[in-house]
Design an enzyme around this catalytic site. Structure first.
Site, PDB file in Angstrom:
ATOM      1  N   ASP A 230       0.873  -1.175   0.000  1.00 50.87           N
ATOM      2  CA  ASP A 230       0.000   0.000   0.000  1.00 50.87           C
ATOM      3  C   ASP A 230       0.907   1.220   0.000  1.00 50.87           C
ATOM      4  O   ASP A 230       1.573   1.509   0.998  1.00 50.87           O
ATOM      5  CB  ASP A 230      -0.895  -0.012   1.241  1.00 50.87           C
ATOM      6  CG  ASP A 230      -1.873   1.159   1.282  1.00 50.87           C
ATOM      7  OD1 ASP A 230      -1.653   2.156   0.559  1.00 50.87           O
ATOM      8  OD2 ASP A 230      -2.841   1.096   2.062  1.00 50.87           O
TER       9      ASP A 230
ATOM     10  N   TYR B 264      -8.098  15.558  -9.545  1.00 48.34           N
ATOM     11  CA  TYR B 264      -7.178  14.670 -10.260  1.00 48.34           C
ATOM     12  C   TYR B 264      -6.130  15.484 -11.014  1.00 48.34           C
ATOM     13  O   TYR B 264      -4.921  15.225 -10.902  1.00 48.34           O
ATOM     14  CB  TYR B 264      -7.951  13.780 -11.228  1.00 48.34           C
ATOM     15  CG  TYR B 264      -7.074  12.893 -12.077  1.00 48.34           C
ATOM     16  CD1 TYR B 264      -6.496  11.750 -11.547  1.00 48.34           C
ATOM     17  CD2 TYR B 264      -6.819  13.198 -13.415  1.00 48.34           C
ATOM     18  CE1 TYR B 264      -5.683  10.930 -12.318  1.00 48.34           C
ATOM     19  CE2 TYR B 264      -6.015  12.388 -14.194  1.00 48.34           C
ATOM     20  CZ  TYR B 264      -5.452  11.253 -13.639  1.00 48.34           C
ATOM     21  OH  TYR B 264      -4.641  10.443 -14.411  1.00 48.34           O
TER      22      TYR B 264
ATOM     23  N   PRO C 170      -8.580  -1.516 -17.355  1.00 46.55           N
ATOM     24  CA  PRO C 170      -9.691  -1.958 -16.501  1.00 46.55           C
ATOM     25  C   PRO C 170     -10.233  -0.840 -15.621  1.00 46.55           C
ATOM     26  O   PRO C 170     -11.447  -0.748 -15.398  1.00 46.55           O
ATOM     27  CB  PRO C 170      -9.056  -3.076 -15.669  1.00 46.55           C
ATOM     28  CG  PRO C 170      -7.990  -3.634 -16.552  1.00 46.55           C
ATOM     29  CD  PRO C 170      -7.427  -2.433 -17.262  1.00 46.55           C
TER      30      PRO C 170
ATOM     31  N   ARG D 195     -13.475  12.474 -27.959  1.00 45.10           N
ATOM     32  CA  ARG D 195     -12.393  13.441 -27.747  1.00 45.10           C
ATOM     33  C   ARG D 195     -11.035  12.928 -28.231  1.00 45.10           C
ATOM     34  O   ARG D 195     -10.033  13.634 -28.135  1.00 45.10           O
ATOM     35  CB  ARG D 195     -12.318  13.822 -26.273  1.00 45.10           C
ATOM     36  CG  ARG D 195     -11.775  12.761 -25.351  1.00 45.10           C
ATOM     37  CD  ARG D 195     -11.914  13.186 -23.895  1.00 45.10           C
ATOM     38  NE  ARG D 195     -11.156  12.323 -23.006  1.00 45.10           N
ATOM     39  CZ  ARG D 195     -11.222  12.366 -21.681  1.00 45.10           C
ATOM     40  NH1 ARG D 195     -12.033  13.242 -21.100  1.00 45.10           N
ATOM     41  NH2 ARG D 195     -10.486  11.563 -20.933  1.00 45.10           N
TER      42      ARG D 195
END
EC number: 1.1.1.-
Length: 245
Positions: A58, A147, A183, A205
């Site tokens: 992680d 983001y 995915p 786009r």
């Protein structure tokens, strides 16, 4: 002779998408690959490929990164791939959304680089590749506020590390893809109210009429990981089918 013979490469988010394609491409070119991800089941599939070891990791957990670093005697390439895409404007972004995105997309790279860089400096050589995006400081993209902010930060981090350690044998570059058929993207499309329209919007786009494949991005990853790019550092490498033009 492979283009990456003898190189030890550590990468994150290797269980699927670009990370998986890159891990396989690295191994095929002769690298010793340490592939990490939080998804243990999908990650294990990579052990079928010669030259790939796997570790559950992680990247938001500093102690896990430090423990991994202690296991590794040498590292030639660190490839930071892990990321999360939040959909929405600034008004749709809660403080929790903001913190989670920044932790996964930026803070994880801070942890990874700060942990592995001293080992590279001791070797007097090292190569860091960070995953950014065209949706960053390169191009404003609708519904990608936090983001894009995080990926712009990755570009800044990349250039800073490249500048600070250029005279100590360290290179640092980032990759800025456009829309890649992975995915993760397919999951985001299916989560939209109208998945069919969402897919049409993504394709509309694309100036080439299609999305990139993870394997196409992996070709760029191999180049940046290899000595062919020895004179390349501090750059954002756009691979977007002309979307940013």
């Amino acid at each position: 002779m492979g283009r990456l013979d003898g190189k030890v490469i550590v990468l994150s988010a290797a269980a699927q998408g670009i990370g998986r394609a890159a891990a396989i491409a690295f191994a095929k070119e002769g690298a010793q690959v340490i592939a990490t991800d939080v998804n243990e089941m999908k990650l294990k599939e990579l052990e079928a490929y010669k030259g790939i070891q796997t570790r559950v990791l992680d990247v938001t957990k500093k102690d896990q990164i430090e423990n991994l670093c202690k296991e590794i005697d040498r590292i030639d390439v660190l490839f930071n791939v892990a990321g999360f895409v939040h959909h929405g404007t600034i008004l749709d972004c809660t403080e929790a959304d903001w913190d989670f995105t920044m932790n996964v997309n930026v803070r994880s790279m801070y942890f990874m680089i700060k942990t592995f860089l001293p080992k590279m400096l001791a070797q007097k050589s090292g190569n860091i590749i960070n995953m950014s995006s065209v949706a960053s400081s390169i191009k404003g993209v609708v519904n990608r506020c936090v983001y894009s902010t995080s990926k712009a930060a990755v570009i800044g981090l990349t250039k800073s590390v490249a500048s600070d350690f250029i005279d100590q044998g360290i290179r640092c570059n980032c990759i800025c893809p456009g829309t890649v058929d992975t995915p993760s993207l397919r999951e985001r499309i299916q989560a939209r109210p109208d998945p069919e329209q969402a897919l049409k919007d993504f394709l509309a786009r694309q100036r080439t009429g299609r999305m990139a494949t993870a394997e196409e991005v992996a070709h760029l990853c191999v180049y940046l990981a290899s000595d062919e790019s020895a004179y390349v550092t501090g750059n954002e490498h756009i691979i977007d089918g002309g979307w940013s033009l």
